[in-house]
Design an enzyme around this catalytic site. Sequence first.
Site, mmCIF file in Angstrom:
data_model
loop_
_atom_site.group_PDB
_atom_site.id
_atom_site.type_symbol
_atom_site.label_atom_id
_atom_site.label_comp_id
_atom_site.label_asym_id
_atom_site.label_seq_id
_atom_site.Cartn_x
_atom_site.Cartn_y
_atom_site.Cartn_z
ATOM 1 N N LYS A 124 39.717 51.680 48.283
ATOM 2 C CA LYS A 124 40.108 50.367 47.730
ATOM 3 C C LYS A 124 41.333 50.548 46.839
ATOM 4 O O LYS A 124 41.309 51.331 45.888
ATOM 5 C CB LYS A 124 38.958 49.781 46.914
ATOM 6 C CG LYS A 124 39.316 48.462 46.239
ATOM 7 C CD LYS A 124 38.079 47.790 45.658
ATOM 8 C CE LYS A 124 37.816 48.114 44.215
ATOM 9 N NZ LYS A 124 38.702 47.461 43.256
ATOM 10 N N ASP A 130 42.643 45.150 47.514
ATOM 11 C CA ASP A 130 41.881 44.243 46.648
ATOM 12 C C ASP A 130 42.804 43.588 45.621
ATOM 13 O O ASP A 130 42.774 43.912 44.437
ATOM 14 C CB ASP A 130 40.767 45.051 45.961
ATOM 15 C CG ASP A 130 39.823 44.182 45.151
ATOM 16 O OD1 ASP A 130 39.738 42.977 45.449
ATOM 17 O OD2 ASP A 130 39.175 44.716 44.235
ATOM 18 N N LYS A 133 42.929 40.218 45.219
ATOM 19 C CA LYS A 133 42.261 38.993 44.762
ATOM 20 C C LYS A 133 43.221 37.802 44.695
ATOM 21 O O LYS A 133 43.492 37.241 43.638
ATOM 22 C CB LYS A 133 41.597 39.213 43.397
ATOM 23 C CG LYS A 133 40.522 40.286 43.428
ATOM 24 C CD LYS A 133 39.754 40.354 42.112
ATOM 25 C CE LYS A 133 38.590 41.315 42.165
ATOM 26 N NZ LYS A 133 38.949 42.738 42.269
ATOM 27 N N ASP A 190 46.246 31.284 44.867
ATOM 28 C CA ASP A 190 47.510 30.545 44.719
ATOM 29 C C ASP A 190 47.437 29.342 45.654
ATOM 30 O O ASP A 190 46.351 29.048 46.186
ATOM 31 C CB ASP A 190 48.686 31.492 45.066
ATOM 32 C CG ASP A 190 49.973 31.101 44.355
ATOM 33 O OD1 ASP A 190 50.300 29.888 44.327
ATOM 34 O OD2 ASP A 190 50.661 31.983 43.831
ATOM 35 N N ILE A 191 48.558 28.672 45.886
ATOM 36 C CA ILE A 191 48.503 27.547 46.827
ATOM 37 C C ILE A 191 48.253 28.115 48.230
ATOM 38 O O ILE A 191 48.580 29.285 48.506
ATOM 39 C CB ILE A 191 49.788 26.684 46.781
ATOM 40 C CG1 ILE A 191 51.020 27.505 47.151
ATOM 41 C CG2 ILE A 191 49.954 26.015 45.427
ATOM 42 C CD1 ILE A 191 52.267 26.664 47.387
ATOM 43 N N PRO A 192 47.629 27.310 49.112
ATOM 44 C CA PRO A 192 47.233 27.836 50.426
ATOM 45 C C PRO A 192 48.366 28.529 51.192
ATOM 46 O O PRO A 192 48.173 29.612 51.749
ATOM 47 C CB PRO A 192 46.741 26.577 51.159
ATOM 48 C CG PRO A 192 46.221 25.694 50.060
ATOM 49 C CD PRO A 192 47.131 25.933 48.890
ATOM 50 N N THR A 238 32.056 39.538 37.517
ATOM 51 C CA THR A 238 30.905 39.893 36.670
ATOM 52 C C THR A 238 31.283 39.964 35.193
ATOM 53 O O THR A 238 30.417 39.992 34.331
ATOM 54 C CB THR A 238 30.290 41.242 37.105
ATOM 55 O OG1 THR A 238 31.359 42.135 37.371
ATOM 56 C CG2 THR A 238 29.413 41.089 38.318
ATOM 57 N N GLN A 264 29.438 49.915 33.368
ATOM 58 C CA GLN A 264 28.751 48.957 34.240
ATOM 59 C C GLN A 264 27.369 48.694 33.651
ATOM 60 O O GLN A 264 26.643 49.622 33.310
ATOM 61 C CB GLN A 264 28.597 49.534 35.655
ATOM 62 C CG GLN A 264 29.914 49.795 36.371
ATOM 63 C CD GLN A 264 30.473 48.546 37.035
ATOM 64 O OE1 GLN A 264 30.065 47.425 36.718
ATOM 65 N NE2 GLN A 264 31.410 48.726 37.930
ATOM 66 N N GLY A 301 33.568 53.911 42.136
ATOM 67 C CA GLY A 301 34.765 54.486 41.524
ATOM 68 C C GLY A 301 34.481 55.807 40.856
ATOM 69 O O GLY A 301 34.393 56.860 41.498
ATOM 70 N N ARG A 302 34.285 55.745 39.539
ATOM 71 C CA ARG A 302 34.215 56.965 38.725
ATOM 72 C C ARG A 302 33.212 58.028 39.150
ATOM 73 O O ARG A 302 33.536 59.221 39.049
ATOM 74 C CB ARG A 302 34.041 56.564 37.254
ATOM 75 C CG ARG A 302 35.326 55.943 36.704
ATOM 76 C CD ARG A 302 35.091 55.117 35.483
ATOM 77 N NE ARG A 302 34.349 53.902 35.791
ATOM 78 C CZ ARG A 302 34.010 52.989 34.892
ATOM 79 N NH1 ARG A 302 34.342 53.162 33.635
ATOM 80 N NH2 ARG A 302 33.357 51.898 35.252
#
Length: 234
Positions: free
Chosen positions: A33, A60, A62, A65-67, A119, A189, A209-210
Amino acid sequence: MIEPKIIVALDYADAHSALQFVNRIEPRACRLKVGQELFIAAGPQLVEQLVRRGFSVFLDLKFHDIPHTVAQACKAASKLGVWMLSAHALGGSTMLAAAREALGGVMPRPLLIAVTVPTSMGREELGHLGIGGEIDVAVLRLARLAHQSGTDGVVCSGHEAPQLKKQFGREFCLVTPGIRPAQTGHDDQLRVVTPRQAVLNGADYLVIGRPVTQAADPLRVLQDINREMTGNQA
Ligand code: C5P
């Protein structure tokens, strides 16, 4: 392991550090990722390099914005050969549908995954955005919107996975962070699940990750987790 379920979060500040880690693992053991930090620092070249090395890459970024802008961003990302992309469900159904449509003609088509409620957000903060009620209700509503807009799945916690699988079926892909192998610490986490529990709960892919990136022998850790997930202890 031809279809690895683990997606290692390459949370590094530059290409050199990321590649030093990548040199120690292999595509049979995991996918990768690339998030905003590494992408801004290392750019599309790094993504292409990882793809050339045989890794499936989840870009990733994310999108929200506008379509039209998100659709064009998805098209540009697909040219890098990425396997998975992400967009915020809070961008709305028109944006998600435009993103999905933009990927329609791409072969192989990258999977489009929606982020529901990050989260990091609590009930109070969501309330300030005008989204009242319990967080799990908001997650379910946004997951439904993502499903109806044609996305391939959502990012969710291991705890939310059973309900989402039940609601949206086997084909709707669940990507789950907050994973900690049984014998490791939690870092920052809070609500974690083990890899095996995540898979039993219905997660299709596990973002880790870690526990892997900071391991003395990352490939060994990946192999151990892959074994733990299938229930085959060494
Ligand atoms: O190191 P760790 O396993 O906690 O990394 C988890 C990865 O998943 C990070 O890249 C983090 O940004 C991401 N993530 C998360 N929780 C979410 C969504 C994404 O930890 N809800």
